[in-house]
Design an enzyme around this catalytic site. Structure first.
Site, short mmCIF file in Angstrom:
data_model
loop_
_atom_site.label_atom_id
_atom_site.label_comp_id
_atom_site.label_asym_id
_atom_site.label_seq_id
_atom_site.Cartn_x
_atom_site.Cartn_y
_atom_site.Cartn_z
CE LYS A 13 -2.20 -0.98 3.89
NZ LYS A 13 -1.52 -2.20 4.35
NE ARG A 88 -3.77 -1.34 10.55
CZ ARG A 88 -2.68 -0.84 9.97
NH1 ARG A 88 -2.67 0.35 9.44
NH2 ARG A 88 -1.59 -1.56 9.92
NE ARG A 127 7.71 -3.47 5.86
CZ ARG A 127 6.41 -3.19 5.74
NH1 ARG A 127 5.95 -2.58 4.68
NH2 ARG A 127 5.56 -3.54 6.68
NE ARG A 133 7.27 -0.90 10.00
CZ ARG A 133 6.15 -0.80 9.30
NH1 ARG A 133 6.16 -0.26 8.10
NH2 ARG A 133 5.02 -1.24 9.81
NE ARG A 144 2.42 -4.76 11.25
CZ ARG A 144 3.40 -4.54 10.36
NH1 ARG A 144 4.54 -5.19 10.46
NH2 ARG A 144 3.23 -3.68 9.39
P1 AMP Z 1 1.30 0.26 9.29
O1 AMP Z 1 2.58 0.93 8.95
O2 AMP Z 1 0.10 0.86 8.61
O3 AMP Z 1 1.34 -1.24 9.14
O4 AMP Z 1 1.04 0.53 10.85
C1 AMP Z 1 1.98 0.13 11.84
C2 AMP Z 1 1.28 0.02 13.18
O5 AMP Z 1 0.73 1.30 13.54
C3 AMP Z 1 0.09 -0.92 13.23
O6 AMP Z 1 0.46 -2.27 13.46
C4 AMP Z 1 -0.69 -0.35 14.42
O7 AMP Z 1 -0.08 -0.65 15.66
C5 AMP Z 1 -0.54 1.15 14.19
N1 AMP Z 1 -1.57 1.68 13.28
C6 AMP Z 1 -1.38 2.25 12.05
N2 AMP Z 1 -2.54 2.62 11.51
C7 AMP Z 1 -3.50 2.26 12.40
C8 AMP Z 1 -4.92 2.37 12.40
N3 AMP Z 1 -5.59 2.90 11.37
N4 AMP Z 1 -5.58 1.89 13.50
C9 AMP Z 1 -4.94 1.38 14.55
N5 AMP Z 1 -3.60 1.22 14.60
C10 AMP Z 1 -2.88 1.67 13.54
#
Ligand code: AMP
Length: 195
Positions: A13, A88, A127, A133, A144
């Protein structure tokens, strides 16, 4: 044009959102990037969410909705937003509809990158090596994926019912995925029924 890029973590994404920013001047709103920036700058918010993020769980709806609202207010003249990693959960999706409606906007299109979850683990392992990360470690990543399937995938029927959902093969090369997204945005996409 306001677009949600939908898919599990590591589906591509962020990569696709960045291409759209470069090509169409849309603004990418990645709640993951915003939360990581808060951590890097050591804000109270960053400290609050660090452990939750590293464990692979979702932070509260309230926190991410506030981050999105702030960005919508900051960019009133944007030609379009790409929501990346947001919404989400069902409350987040409802809040997004309400926030956009308040500003005379709406979600126009939801593009789902369909991917093979087993292949994602390989992507994420790479990654993890490249970017380090913490939440890309295999245990957190599995959590996740569980969060995605339990809390995020249930949004698909809503967007399908609204006729906004298009599904794209997210396992194709990034250029092919980008071409498919462009085709969808330019009107060639067909509404999808999620499985
Ligand atoms: P991402 O980079 O989008 O995979 O987000 C990394 C982490 O940030 C996720 O595993 C959540 O802990 C938190 N996070 C990001 N976006 C959201 C969201 N929309 N709702 C809740 N937690 C989020």
């Amino acid at each position: 044009m306001n677009l949600i890029l939908f898919g599990p973590p590591a589906a591509g994404k962020g990569t696709q959102a960045k291409k759209l920013v470069a090509e169409r001047a849309f603004i990418q709103l990645s709640t993951g990037d915003m939360l990581r920036a808060a951590r890097t700058s050591g804000t109270e918010l960053g400290k609050k969410v660090a452990g939750i993020m590293d464990s692979g769980s979702l932070v509260s709806d309230e926190i991410v909705i506030a981050l999105i609202e702030e960005q919508l207010d900051r960019n009133p003249k944007a030609p379009g937003f790409i929501f990346d990693g947001f919404p989400r959960t069902i409350p987040q999706a409802e809040a997004l509809d309400a926030s956009l409606a308040k500003r005379g906007k709406k979600v126009d299109s939801v593009i789902r990158l369909k991917v093979d979850e087993a292949a994602l683990l390989a992507r994420v392992t790479k990654r993890f090596e490249d970017e380090g990360r913490a939440d890309d470690n295999p245990d957190a990543f599995k959590k996740r994926l569980v969060a995605y399937n339990a809390q995020t995938a249930p949004l698909l029927p809503k967007y399908a019912k609204e006729g906004k959902l298009t599904e794209i093969d997210g396992m194709a090369s990034p250029d092919k995925v980008a071409a498919a997204i462009s085709g969808c945005l330019d009107g060639a996409g067909k509404p999808a029924k999620p499985d």
